[in-house]
Write an enzyme that holds these catalytic residues in place. Structure first.
Site, PDB file in Angstrom:
ATOM      1  N   HIS A  54       0.850  -1.207   0.000  1.00  0.00           N
ATOM      2  CA  HIS A  54       0.000   0.000   0.000  1.00  0.00           C
ATOM      3  C   HIS A  54       0.884   1.257   0.000  1.00  0.00           C
ATOM      4  O   HIS A  54       0.631   2.210   0.757  1.00  0.00           O
ATOM      5  CB  HIS A  54      -0.975  -0.010   1.178  1.00  0.00           C
ATOM      6  CG  HIS A  54      -2.056  -1.040   1.028  1.00  0.00           C
ATOM      7  ND1 HIS A  54      -3.321  -0.749   0.600  1.00  0.00           N
ATOM      8  CD2 HIS A  54      -2.044  -2.389   1.213  1.00  0.00           C
ATOM      9  CE1 HIS A  54      -4.052  -1.854   0.552  1.00  0.00           C
ATOM     10  NE2 HIS A  54      -3.297  -2.872   0.920  1.00  0.00           N
TER      11      HIS A  54
ATOM     12  N   TYR B 270       3.693  -5.206   9.572  1.00  0.00           N
ATOM     13  CA  TYR B 270       3.526  -3.751   9.466  1.00  0.00           C
ATOM     14  C   TYR B 270       4.596  -3.046  10.297  1.00  0.00           C
ATOM     15  O   TYR B 270       5.130  -2.008   9.921  1.00  0.00           O
ATOM     16  CB  TYR B 270       2.134  -3.303   9.948  1.00  0.00           C
ATOM     17  CG  TYR B 270       0.957  -3.687   9.076  1.00  0.00           C
ATOM     18  CD1 TYR B 270       0.985  -4.809   8.252  1.00  0.00           C
ATOM     19  CD2 TYR B 270      -0.210  -2.943   9.080  1.00  0.00           C
ATOM     20  CE1 TYR B 270      -0.108  -5.170   7.476  1.00  0.00           C
ATOM     21  CE2 TYR B 270      -1.311  -3.293   8.304  1.00  0.00           C
ATOM     22  CZ  TYR B 270      -1.253  -4.408   7.510  1.00  0.00           C
ATOM     23  OH  TYR B 270      -2.338  -4.762   6.742  1.00  0.00           O
TER      24      TYR B 270
HETATM   25  C1  HEM Z   1      -0.696 -11.647   6.128  1.00  0.00           C
HETATM   26  C2  HEM Z   1      -1.470 -10.726   5.575  1.00  0.00           C
HETATM   27  C3  HEM Z   1      -1.004  -9.316   5.311  1.00  0.00           C
HETATM   28  C4  HEM Z   1       0.255  -8.789   5.219  1.00  0.00           C
HETATM   29  C5  HEM Z   1       1.591  -9.507   5.369  1.00  0.00           C
HETATM   30  C6  HEM Z   1       0.132  -7.375   4.936  1.00  0.00           C
HETATM   31  C7  HEM Z   1       1.192  -6.486   4.796  1.00  0.00           C
HETATM   32  C8  HEM Z   1       1.090  -5.107   4.768  1.00  0.00           C
HETATM   33  C9  HEM Z   1       2.186  -4.169   4.903  1.00  0.00           C
HETATM   34  C10 HEM Z   1       3.658  -4.538   5.031  1.00  0.00           C
HETATM   35  C11 HEM Z   1       1.674  -2.917   4.878  1.00  0.00           C
HETATM   36  C12 HEM Z   1       2.432  -1.588   5.030  1.00  0.00           C
HETATM   37  C13 HEM Z   1       2.510  -1.237   6.521  1.00  0.00           C
HETATM   38  C14 HEM Z   1       3.206   0.075   6.841  1.00  0.00           C
HETATM   39  O1  HEM Z   1       4.375   0.278   6.468  1.00  0.00           O
HETATM   40  O2  HEM Z   1       2.583   0.947   7.511  1.00  0.00           O
HETATM   41  C15 HEM Z   1       0.255  -3.057   4.696  1.00  0.00           C
HETATM   42  C16 HEM Z   1      -0.622  -2.016   4.593  1.00  0.00           C
HETATM   43  C17 HEM Z   1      -1.988  -2.166   4.469  1.00  0.00           C
HETATM   44  N1  HEM Z   1      -2.713  -3.346   4.534  1.00  0.00           N
HETATM   45 FE1  HEM Z   1      -1.971  -5.200   4.728  1.00  0.00          FE
HETATM   46  N2  HEM Z   1      -1.206  -7.061   4.868  1.00  0.00           N
HETATM   47  C18 HEM Z   1      -1.929  -8.210   5.091  1.00  0.00           C
HETATM   48  C19 HEM Z   1      -3.298  -8.347   5.128  1.00  0.00           C
HETATM   49  C20 HEM Z   1      -4.185  -7.304   4.984  1.00  0.00           C
HETATM   50  C21 HEM Z   1      -5.623  -7.420   5.075  1.00  0.00           C
HETATM   51  C22 HEM Z   1      -6.409  -8.702   5.423  1.00  0.00           C
HETATM   52  C23 HEM Z   1      -6.134  -6.168   4.863  1.00  0.00           C
HETATM   53  C24 HEM Z   1      -7.566  -5.709   4.858  1.00  0.00           C
HETATM   54  C25 HEM Z   1      -8.408  -5.908   5.832  1.00  0.00           C
HETATM   55  C26 HEM Z   1      -5.009  -5.269   4.650  1.00  0.00           C
HETATM   56  C27 HEM Z   1      -5.099  -3.909   4.426  1.00  0.00           C
HETATM   57  C28 HEM Z   1      -4.033  -3.036   4.385  1.00  0.00           C
HETATM   58  C29 HEM Z   1      -4.187  -1.612   4.203  1.00  0.00           C
HETATM   59  C30 HEM Z   1      -5.480  -0.828   3.981  1.00  0.00           C
HETATM   60  C31 HEM Z   1      -2.898  -1.078   4.259  1.00  0.00           C
HETATM   61  C32 HEM Z   1      -2.513   0.390   4.127  1.00  0.00           C
HETATM   62  C33 HEM Z   1      -2.579   1.031   5.491  1.00  0.00           C
HETATM   63  C34 HEM Z   1      -1.995   2.432   5.429  1.00  0.00           C
HETATM   64  O3  HEM Z   1      -2.551   3.261   4.690  1.00  0.00           O
HETATM   65  O4  HEM Z   1      -1.010   2.651   6.127  1.00  0.00           O
HETATM   66  N3  HEM Z   1      -3.860  -5.992   4.736  1.00  0.00           N
HETATM   67  N4  HEM Z   1      -0.086  -4.392   4.618  1.00  0.00           N
END
Ligand code: HEM
Length: 343
Positions: free
Chosen positions: A50, A319
């Protein structure tokens, strides 16, 4: 804000790791962060997933209805401030907006008692993976090949043959094609949580934000040639006025799966309209705004607790790793610039 967010995230991530969801002999948070870089390249200062996004601010007006199932202060009747971030999935901060790319809306509710609730959501009604290992393998199978500009079909077929839950989830997602933009998207929290009310009764829940805006017009190919067309349309909509979503909380029955985000719950479950999220302004990512928040889904107020879904602890840990890397790197300007889009 950055320092506070970072400390909270790293604490929670360490706890999750110690909790054994990401066992050292199988998959660790650093490997996950490396995998995002392997797929999208290394981009100093940006989220590993993201990466492309737009910061926002607004309010949540609780109508008091969810106090019936949850004593968290966020559901007492009243209005509180929120920080939010719209995003596209993927680790490339300069990727072109595409209709099918998964859209994110992450919200941080600032409660009057000093607590926070961070809730990152996406625009699909189920998630495509039930385990962290599945997510880790799938994103590699979906990697674009430089020779063809497409994923390797053999790698994706082999993955899907091992993951029938992903095939089933993709079928459900295909029944709800993406809307024209961010403003008319529903955003689902997907993972189950547990809410407890003031009488001590606990129930499994999921939640989503349903747009109060009417569906937008289909976007023509000419508009889509703008590499930021989704974000630019949101910035233009904000010039016309605030955009609002209803927070709906779905109360599960005891037999509903809480450990598998690929599985929908029956449509007839009790659903509570808890209040209205209003986005009042959008901001180019910059120091101190949502750019510097770690939207860790395990930052929860008293009254809301994690379920047994294995994605939650993994997300928290990964995260935190992504946040630690980007916080230590030089910052680059975002491709989404509010002033440029408004001109
Ligand atoms: C094992 C499953 C998942 C992994 C490894 C993963 C990994 C990540 C990582 C590395 C980030 C960036 C974090 C940061 O630097 O702040 C991220 C952001 C995000 N993830 Fe996931 N994610 C997973 C599952 C999900 C799921 C299930 C959802 C939805 C419900 C989701 C929604 C988001 C959203 C909306 C962001 C952006 C948040 C922001 O604007 O800072 N992710 N994810």
């Amino acid at each position: 804000m950055a320092a506070v967010a970072g400390v909270a995230a790293i604490d929670v991530g360490g706890f999750a790791y110690a909790g054994g969801w990401l066992r050292p002999d199988t998959l660790i948070p650093a490997q996950f962060a490396d995998r995002f870089e392997q797929i999208a390249g290394h981009h100093d200062g940006f989220r590993r997933n993201h990466a492309k996004g737009l910061a926002a601010t607004g309010t949540f007006a609780s109508n008091g209805a969810a106090a019936d199932i949850c004593h968290a202060a966020v559901f007492a009747k009243g209005t509180l401030p929120v920080d939010a971030r719209f995003s596209l999935s993927g680790g490339a901060p300069d990727q072109a907006d595409k209709p099918a790319t998964v859209r994110g809306l992450a919200v941080q509710y600032q409660l009057p008692n000093g607590e926070q609730w961070r809730s990152p959501m996406i625009n699909t009604p189920v998630f495509v993976d039930s385990t962290p290992q599945g997510f880790y393998e799938r994103i590699l199978a979906a990697k674009t090949q430089p020779q063809t500009g497409k994923p390797d079909p053999a790698a994706m077929s082999a993955f899907l043959a091992r993951h029938p839950e992903t095939v089933a989830a993709q079928r459900i997602i295909a029944q709800q094609p993406p809307t024209s933009g961010f403003a008319d998207s529903t955003f689902w929290g997907l993972n189950a949580f547990r809410m407890t009310n003031s009488a001590g009764v606990t129930a499994p829940v999921r939640w989503m934000l349903v747009p109060q805006q009417q569906p937008g017009q289909p976007v023509g190919d000419a508009a889509k040639s703008d590499p930021n067309y989704l974000f630019d349309a949101l910035i233009k909509a904000m010039e016309r006025g605030p955009q609002a979503w209803t927070l709906k909380i779905v109360v599960g029955a005891p037999e509903d799966p809480t450990n598998d985000a690929t599985k929908p719950w029956p449509a007839d479950r009790r659903t509570i309209d808890a209040g209205t999220l209003t986005i009042e302004a959008v901001h180019t990512e910059a120091p101190g705004n949502a750019r510097d928040i770690n939207f860790d889904p395990l930052v929860l107020p008293r009254g809301i607790a994690p379920s047994d879904d294995p994605l939650l602890a993994a997300r928290s840990a990964v995260y935190a790793r992504s946040f630690a890397r980007r916080a230590a790197e030089p910052k680059q300007p975002s491709a989404v610039n509010v002033e440029a889009a408004a001109r």
